[in-house]
Design a protein around this motif. Structure first.
Motif, PDB file in Angstrom:
ATOM      1  N   THR A  20      -8.885  -0.597  -1.212  1.00 14.00           N
ATOM      2  CA  THR A  20      -7.745  -1.153  -1.940  1.00 14.00           C
ATOM      3  C   THR A  20      -6.806  -0.085  -2.497  1.00 14.00           C
ATOM      4  O   THR A  20      -5.845  -0.405  -3.188  1.00 14.00           O
ATOM      5  N   ASP A  21      -7.075   1.182  -2.213  1.00 18.43           N
ATOM      6  CA  ASP A  21      -6.224   2.254  -2.728  1.00 18.43           C
ATOM      7  C   ASP A  21      -4.976   2.419  -1.854  1.00 18.43           C
ATOM      8  O   ASP A  21      -5.076   2.415  -0.616  1.00 18.43           O
ATOM      9  N   PRO A  22      -3.800   2.587  -2.478  1.00 18.68           N
ATOM     10  CA  PRO A  22      -2.572   2.803  -1.707  1.00 18.68           C
ATOM     11  C   PRO A  22      -2.660   4.084  -0.876  1.00 18.68           C
ATOM     12  O   PRO A  22      -3.333   5.047  -1.247  1.00 18.68           O
ATOM     13  N   VAL A  23      -1.957   4.096   0.244  1.00 12.64           N
ATOM     14  CA  VAL A  23      -1.927   5.246   1.153  1.00 12.64           C
ATOM     15  C   VAL A  23      -0.485   5.486   1.565  1.00 12.64           C
ATOM     16  O   VAL A  23       0.271   4.537   1.784  1.00 12.64           O
ATOM     17  N   GLN A  24      -0.104   6.750   1.680  1.00 13.26           N
ATOM     18  CA  GLN A  24       1.222   7.098   2.180  1.00 13.26           C
ATOM     19  C   GLN A  24       1.086   7.878   3.476  1.00 13.26           C
ATOM     20  O   GLN A  24       0.345   8.858   3.551  1.00 13.26           O
TER      21      GLN A  24
END
Length: 257
Positions: A20-24
């Motif tokens: 669920t962690d954002p990724v760029q």
């Protein structure tokens, strides 16, 4: 080596989102990702991606999971990837059913660095952008007008006049559908056209600016550096093919002493 396949299509980087962690996703080139689990939002894009969807776009791409997600992605570089980006325009989620082989190829590229496999993936997603969720009629007309006339289009105000709507309505509708305003989309299309012209030495920067809708070489350089991260000259040098290998004379013409 006379022919280097990596010049045309290569896998430059791989990435994985798991949880669920954002990724760029950053870096020059075309990002292709396959969402195998969950619901994930592409920052700036109104419609989230769902399990089975394919992510397409140039970095940076900010992914924000709305649930427990899993996504594998690869960044493709080279002449062919640049040509695909020119047609694609704004980043988007596409229907994965249009390219059933993409998931397997993305997974294989996580562990194998193969130019042939990277090109096969590009072929697999060739029509994925055409099967993206239907656009509202106004947005579809705007996209067509931008792609066909980006070199002569003055700006969003002129575009809205051509389409018979107010600028604010066009910007709002366009951004809701594609996640970016029409001005940003126009800039993206122009930058990809610049990249295509930079692949040869036939045009200088002033000529390229005129052919792609920029007011001059200086302005082109500023926008290109802002959008791509490097100057047009640096990008051209990095994309330039290696020098040709001199052709050896036939053995009959060799001289023996």
């Amino acid at each position: 080596m006379i022919f280097e396949a990596e010049m045309y299509c290569a896998c430059a980087k791989t990435a994985e989102l798991d949880g669920t962690d954002p990724v760029q996703l950053v870096g020059a080139g075309l990002w292709v990702g396959v969402l195998s689990r969950g619901v994930c939002r592409l920052q700036g894009c109104e419609v989230p991606g769902r399990s089975g969807d394919v992510l397409l776009g140039a970095g940076p791409l900010a992914l924000v999971p709305e649930s427990d997600c899993h996504l594998l992605a690869v960044r493709l570089t080279g002449y062919c990837a640049d040509a695909y980006l020119l047609r694609l325009g704004a980043p988007r989620w596409a229907d994965g059913a249009s390219c059933p082989g993409a998931a397997e190829l993305v997974a294989q590229l996580q562990t194998a660095d193969s130019a042939a496999m990277a090109y096969a993936l590009l072929c697999a997603i060739a029509k994925a952008d055409e099967t993206a969720r239907p656009l509202p009629p106004l947005v579809s007309e705007a996209v067509t007008a931008i792609r066909q006339n980006y070199m002569a289009l003055y700006g969003v105000e002129e575009l809205s006049e051509q389409l018979g709507v107010t600028k604010s309505h066009l910007v709002r509708t366009f951004k809701q559908a594609l996640g970016v305003p029409p001005g940003k989309y126009l800039t993206t299309v122009r930058i990809e056209a610049v990249k295509t012209l930079l692949l040869t030495d036939e045009h200088n920067l002033e000529m390229i600016a005129g052919l792609t809708g920029f007011s001059g070489a200086n302005y082109l350089c500023r926008v290109f550096k802002r959008e791509v991260g490097v100057s047009p000259a640096a990008w051209r040098a990095a994309a330039a093919p290696p020098p040709a290998v001199p052709k050896l004379p036939p053995r009959s013409e060799e001289m023996f002493v």
